[in-house]
Write an enzyme that holds these catalytic residues in place. Structure first.
Site, PDB file in Angstrom:
ATOM      1  N   ARG A  73      33.881  37.518  46.382  1.00  0.00           N
ATOM      2  CA  ARG A  73      34.516  36.359  47.004  1.00  0.00           C
ATOM      3  C   ARG A  73      34.265  36.410  48.504  1.00  0.00           C
ATOM      4  O   ARG A  73      34.451  37.450  49.134  1.00  0.00           O
ATOM      5  CB  ARG A  73      36.014  36.317  46.705  1.00  0.00           C
ATOM      6  N   SER A 175      39.424  30.402  43.408  1.00  0.00           N
ATOM      7  CA  SER A 175      40.819  30.244  43.046  1.00  0.00           C
ATOM      8  C   SER A 175      41.602  29.516  44.132  1.00  0.00           C
ATOM      9  O   SER A 175      41.333  28.363  44.434  1.00  0.00           O
ATOM     10  CB  SER A 175      41.436  31.617  42.734  1.00  0.00           C
ATOM     11  N   ASP A 333      47.118  26.118  40.755  1.00  0.00           N
ATOM     12  CA  ASP A 333      46.159  26.247  41.849  1.00  0.00           C
ATOM     13  C   ASP A 333      44.830  25.619  41.435  1.00  0.00           C
ATOM     14  O   ASP A 333      44.676  25.169  40.291  1.00  0.00           O
ATOM     15  CB  ASP A 333      46.026  27.701  42.288  1.00  0.00           C
ATOM     16  N   ASP A 337      44.613  29.010  37.205  1.00  0.00           N
ATOM     17  CA  ASP A 337      45.017  30.287  36.612  1.00  0.00           C
ATOM     18  C   ASP A 337      46.373  30.752  37.132  1.00  0.00           C
ATOM     19  O   ASP A 337      46.951  31.700  36.589  1.00  0.00           O
ATOM     20  CB  ASP A 337      43.944  31.370  36.817  1.00  0.00           C
ATOM     21  N   ARG A 338      46.897  30.092  38.165  1.00  0.00           N
ATOM     22  CA  ARG A 338      48.224  30.410  38.693  1.00  0.00           C
ATOM     23  C   ARG A 338      49.158  29.216  38.527  1.00  0.00           C
ATOM     24  O   ARG A 338      48.712  28.071  38.477  1.00  0.00           O
ATOM     25  CB  ARG A 338      48.139  30.788  40.176  1.00  0.00           C
ATOM     26  N   SER A 437      52.076  37.470  42.273  1.00  0.00           N
ATOM     27  CA  SER A 437      51.460  36.329  42.959  1.00  0.00           C
ATOM     28  C   SER A 437      51.254  35.168  41.991  1.00  0.00           C
ATOM     29  O   SER A 437      50.163  34.635  41.858  1.00  0.00           O
ATOM     30  CB  SER A 437      50.138  36.745  43.609  1.00  0.00           C
ATOM     31  N   LYS A 449      45.187  35.824  33.587  1.00  0.00           N
ATOM     32  CA  LYS A 449      46.311  34.946  33.918  1.00  0.00           C
ATOM     33  C   LYS A 449      45.921  33.510  33.622  1.00  0.00           C
ATOM     34  O   LYS A 449      44.769  33.121  33.785  1.00  0.00           O
ATOM     35  CB  LYS A 449      46.738  35.136  35.363  1.00  0.00           C
TER      36      LYS A 449
END
Length: 648
Positions: A73, A175, A333, A337-338, A437, A449
């Site tokens: 990333r 993400s 997000d 995934d969040r 998180s 997740k």
């Protein structure tokens, strides 16, 4: 490998480049201009050379990316340590070479490739283009590619890897990172993110395959004309939604649910998939925040595309919810995934749940429904819940009181995903896992997740509680009354200078002299210290850090549930690439400092776990605040080290 002049075939491409006066940098510049066929990123390097911006060139070309807690990333743009066409091609060549050595059947299993909605016009770079180039590299070596034809949630890639029996998966996403960033997330054949030794071996393989193999690696059209490319979108979406019903326990109640929900996809991929998930559970789809429903790589309506930031990024959601008389706001997000959740207070204002608070609710909910469907104590004794070591110990408390298993992992869902795979081999289902998180996994249909499944599970839980005349927040307080209050503070400071981060943690390890950690925090004695970076744990005779399980509990003041071991446990892998130190204080507070694996941050986590029935919350909060303040001011020295951000 390509020919000696690179795939552009121009032997004079670098002869007229101005000298930088640095041989190593000169070589890196020449390599870049020889190999890169993207006109935007080539122009960026050429412009920097012409302007004599040596420091900028050195920053971009002097190092390479490495795998962190979420893969590769970095900011998009020209450079070997940036995300761009060339580094994605190089990464995929290294991955392909490694996979071909590891899987004899790679040419039948293939690789899954997905992407989110990110992009950067200045670099001619988008997630879809990078995914297409990833596929082109694989196809050039006759490796089948299951390339999604449109953007998908990140968990769809590992789900597809398992469902299709692929050798690996790649998701192009950053993400919740700032708009400038992108990433390259790699999943192994078990559906979990790669971990050691695969990550290190793939990096070595990338280094061996830096020059683009052929012009085919740059051919975006290859995915349209090659018979080895398939589109798994319809099949995977259908299978996912069907399997999602295994998490639905009260469909009849959902159909009659009077609650309204608002959903924001934060300009990302989530809208269509959340709508489908709600319909699968029998709900009326949530009301979308129209300004944030469609993809926008600039994330125009929010200052940062991270729902974990809370009220400051949920303003449009709250306005819509007030207008529509909706009590619950859900926000995923950009790669879905969040999940963030907020609930309207009975009076006024909104309660934005922390990741730890949502985990308490979801952990209770998943176990409640498991017991309803598996009343035998033997069934309870074989199930697991998992959490990362910096997350709340609430699941550990539930496990000790209810009789199921609990384990911790290192930070990052890759550790949880791989542990789920290990437990599945012994017939031990994981019914819930989380990281603080706002990363949640209900059930274990995908070892990652998943904001899509978590959102609809939260909706069903809310519908059930509504039938009992309870809000989510009221049920959270019921859980704390039953199992004890778990009060936590989680935030971060920003540090954009990696040497400063190393200096800070070096000082902590030598706080009271050479090799001597701090002895107190806010005047409270530190009983034990666990340093994951060095593999040190002062509570153990062998001084080796370990992973906590549910039986590893000691009682101190306030019946604090601690995870420092009293009996043999599996040794935590040492993680020298990141910094992480945990302190256990005499009053029962557990505090952790760690460097982020994806952002220029030092994160902190503190938690106070009180005995069931103890309701003097204000005094517990004040003691926790004092320790948190001291942790930041005394240990991190924010003014001296020029730290900014969410200081207390």
């Amino acid at each position: 490998m390509g020919d000696g002049n690179g795939v552009n075939g121009d032997p004079n491409a670098n002869q007229n480049s101005p000298s930088t006066g640095n041989f190593q940098l000169e070589t890196a510049v020449q390599q870049w201009l020889s190999w890169d066929k993207n006109p935007w990123t080539r122009a960026q390097v050429e412009s920097l050379v012409a302007a004599g911006q040596i420091d900028n060139l050195s920053s971009r070309l002097g190092s390479r990316m490495s795998f962190g807690t979420a893969g590769l990333r970095a900011p998009m743009g020209a450079g070997f340590n940036r995300i761009n066409d060339l580094t994605i091609i190089q990464s995929t060549q290294g991955l392909c070479s490694y996979l071909s050595r590891f899987f004899a059947d790679l040419h039948s299993r293939g690789v899954v490739v997905g992407f989110d909605t990110r992009g950067q016009q200045d670099s001619g770079c988008s997630s879809q283009r990078l995914a297409t180039l990833t596929a082109a590299v694989l196809l050039s070596r006759d490796v089948p590619v299951h390339l999604f034809s449109k953007f998908v949630p990140t968990p769809f890639v590992p789900y597809a890897v398992k469902k299709l029996g692929a050798a690996a998966g790649v998701m192009i996403t950053a993400s919740h990172n700032p708009k400038e960033d992108n990433g390259y997330k790699v999943y192994w054949c078990n559906g979990a993110q790669i971990s050691s030794p695969h990550d290190k071996e793939i990096l070595l393989s990338i280094e061996e395959h830096l020059e683009p193999w052929s012009a085919s690696c740059w051919d975006e059209g290859l995915v349209e004309k090659c018979s080895l490319r398939t589109d798994p979108l319809d099949q995977i979406n259908s299978c996912y939604m069907e399997e999602l019903t295994t998490l639905c326990y009260h469909r009849d109640l959902n159909i009659q649910c009077p609650l309204k929900f608002v959903h924001s996809s934060f300009h990302g991929v989530g809208h269509d998939f959340i709508q489908q998930a709600f319909q699968t559970f029998g709900f009326t789809p949530p009301i979308p925040v129209l300004e944030q429903k469609d993809p926008d790589p600039n994330f125009s309506t929010i200052h940062v595309p991270n729902p974990e930031e809370g009220e400051s990024v949920l303003e449009l959601s709250f306005l819509l919810a007030e207008k529509e008389n909706a009590r619950i706001v859900l926000a995923t997000d950009p790669d879905a995934d969040r999940l963030a959740v907020a609930e309207k207070h009975d009076g006024s204002g909104w309660k934005v749940f922390t990741g730890n608070e949502l985990a308490a609710l979801l952990g209770w909910w998943m176990f409640f429904n498991w017991k309803e469907n598996h009343p035998s104590p033997a069934d309870t004794q074989r199930v697991y819940m998992l959490a990362t070591t910096v997350s709340s110990k609430i699941l550990q408390t539930l496990a000790n009181m209810e009789g199921f298993h609990f384990e911790e992992t290192l930070p990052g869902f890759k550790w949880i995903g791989n542990r789920i795979h290990e437990l599945s081999k012994t017939g031990n289902p994981v019914i819930f896992a989380f990281e603080e998180s706002i990363g949640f996994l209900c059930g274990s249909m995908v070892p990652e997740k998943d904001g899509v499944s978590a959102a609809v599970v939260v909706a069903e839980m809310a519908a059930y509680l509504q039938e009992k005349n309870l809000s989510l927040n009221q049920q959270l307080n019921n859980i704390y009354q039953m199992y004890g209050y778990h009060l936590s503070k989680t935030s971060y400071v920003i540090c954009r200078n990696p040497p400063t981060i190393k200096k800070i943690f070096h000082r902590i390890r030598n706080f009271d002299g050479d090799g001597s950690y701090p002895k107190t925090c806010a005047g409270i004695k530190i009983l034990n210290i666990r340093d994951i970076t060095t593999g040190y744990d002062s509570s153990r005779a062998d001084l080796r850090s370990v992973r906590a399980e549910k039986s590893d509990v000691v009682c101190v003041a306030l019946f604090v549930t601690l995870y420092f071991c009293l009996c043999p446990m599996e040794v935590f892998p040492v993680s020298k690439s990141s910094q992480m130190i945990t302190f256990m204080l005499q009053n029962g507070i557990v505090a952790t400092l760690r460097s982020s694996g994806t952002e220029p941050k030092i994160k902190y986590y503190t938690e106070f776990c009180a005995a069931p029935g103890k309701s003097d919350v204000s005094s517990l909060e004040e003691e926790l605040r004092q320790v948190t303040d001291a942790l930041l001011i005394d240990f991190l020295e924010p003014e001296k080290n020029n730290l900014t951000g969410c200081l207390v």
